[in-house]
Design a protein around this motif. Structure first.
Motif, short mmCIF file in Angstrom:
data_model
loop_
_atom_site.label_atom_id
_atom_site.label_comp_id
_atom_site.label_asym_id
_atom_site.label_seq_id
_atom_site.Cartn_x
_atom_site.Cartn_y
_atom_site.Cartn_z
N ARG A 1 1.05 -1.01 -0.12
CA ARG A 1 -0.02 0.03 -0.09
C ARG A 1 0.95 1.12 -0.09
O ARG A 1 2.34 1.28 0.84
CB ARG A 1 -0.47 0.13 1.40
N VAL B 1 -8.61 -4.92 -9.95
CA VAL B 1 -9.30 -3.70 -10.23
C VAL B 1 -11.15 -3.01 -9.79
O VAL B 1 -11.80 -2.91 -9.71
CB VAL B 1 -8.73 -2.24 -11.98
N ARG C 1 -12.01 -3.21 -6.58
CA ARG C 1 -11.88 -1.99 -6.43
C ARG C 1 -10.67 -2.13 -5.02
O ARG C 1 -10.37 -1.33 -3.79
CB ARG C 1 -13.16 -0.89 -5.48
N TRP C 2 -10.07 -3.06 -4.97
CA TRP C 2 -8.74 -3.15 -4.39
C TRP C 2 -7.31 -2.69 -4.73
O TRP C 2 -6.61 -2.40 -3.84
CB TRP C 2 -8.48 -4.50 -3.59
N PHE C 3 -7.84 -2.63 -5.87
CA PHE C 3 -6.68 -1.95 -6.77
C PHE C 3 -6.72 -0.27 -7.33
O PHE C 3 -8.17 -0.33 -7.76
CB PHE C 3 -5.80 -2.48 -8.07
N THR C 4 -6.51 0.92 -7.93
CA THR C 4 -7.39 1.57 -8.62
C THR C 4 -6.43 1.47 -9.62
O THR C 4 -4.86 1.82 -9.65
CB THR C 4 -7.13 2.77 -7.93
N ARG C 5 -6.62 1.73 -10.60
CA ARG C 5 -5.82 2.24 -12.18
C ARG C 5 -6.43 3.62 -12.75
O ARG C 5 -7.00 4.30 -12.16
CB ARG C 5 -6.90 1.63 -13.31
N ALA C 6 -5.36 4.21 -13.13
CA ALA C 6 -5.54 5.57 -13.55
C ALA C 6 -3.80 6.06 -14.19
O ALA C 6 -3.14 5.68 -14.14
CB ALA C 6 -5.60 6.88 -12.63
N TYR D 1 -0.84 1.96 -11.34
CA TYR D 1 -1.61 1.33 -10.19
C TYR D 1 -1.77 1.02 -8.59
O TYR D 1 0.02 1.57 -8.85
CB TYR D 1 -1.92 -0.50 -10.34
N ARG D 2 -2.23 1.47 -8.22
CA ARG D 2 -1.74 1.47 -6.43
C ARG D 2 -3.23 0.90 -5.92
O ARG D 2 -4.10 0.50 -6.00
CB ARG D 2 -2.17 3.09 -6.30
N ALA E 1 -5.63 -0.13 -2.89
CA ALA E 1 -6.98 0.52 -2.20
C ALA E 1 -6.20 0.83 -1.30
O ALA E 1 -6.09 0.09 -0.36
CB ALA E 1 -7.89 0.07 -2.74
N PRO F 1 -13.14 -0.49 0.09
CA PRO F 1 -14.28 -0.21 -0.79
C PRO F 1 -15.76 -0.42 0.13
O PRO F 1 -15.67 -1.43 0.31
CB PRO F 1 -14.57 -1.04 -2.70
#
Length: 161
Positions: free
Chosen positions: A82, A110, A113-118, A122-123, A125, A129
């Motif tokens: 994290r 993703v 929603r345990w991973f965020t993607r933009a 990736y990060r 969360a 969620p």
């Protein structure tokens, strides 16, 4: 058929204590939160799914059923940190140590929603969620505890970001 093995016994106990009929006692039990002693700290079914789908560090196969799949994904999540930013290539390399279908695993992380993607970044969360009840029944009941097992990234030294 009920999923709570001792529900009938608890309903009958309440009936004896309160004089309510079966339907009223059952409704009252189901509408109230479980007593603290009945709350389980770990999701044993999720732990069993993780053990049955992993052979050491390798994933034998990606579960087709949603609950075991979510448990397996949460186990894979512990391979990340994290607070760290990952390029898609890094995510793929880490997931490839478990299974060759990295695209499916990455997409599912993703989607839950345990991973965020933009922008290809990736990060993990930072927070659990918010789940719709239909979605909440798929994830392990101890989702908060499992997310807490995901290690935090070591703080970068000043000037080395």
């Amino acid at each position: 058929m009920t999923t709570d093995a001792d529900l009938k016994a608890r309903v009958r106990e309440r009936m004896a204590r309160t004089g309510e009929n079966y339907t009223t006692a059952r409704t009252a039990l189901l509408s109230s939160p479980p007593p603290r002693a009945l709350v389980v700290d770990t999701d044993l079914a999720a732990d069993r799914a993780v053990r049955s789908f992993f052979d050491g560090d390798r994933l034998r196969s990606i579960p087709t059923r949603r609950r075991p799949r979510a448990a397996v994904l949460m186990e894979l999540l512990t391979r990340f940190e994290r607070g760290r930013v990952y390029a898609e290539r890094e995510v793929n390399e880490i997931l490839a140590t478990a299974h060759e279908d990295v695209a499916s695993l990455r997409r599912e992380l993703v989607d839950y929603r345990w991973f965020t993607r933009a922008d290809g970044v990736y990060r993990v969360a930072d927070e659990v969620p918010h789940r719709h009840p239909n979605e909440a029944q798929e994830v392990p009941t101890d989702e908060v505890a499992r997310l807490a097992r995901v290690p935090r990234a070591a703080a970068a030294a000043p000037g080395q970001e």
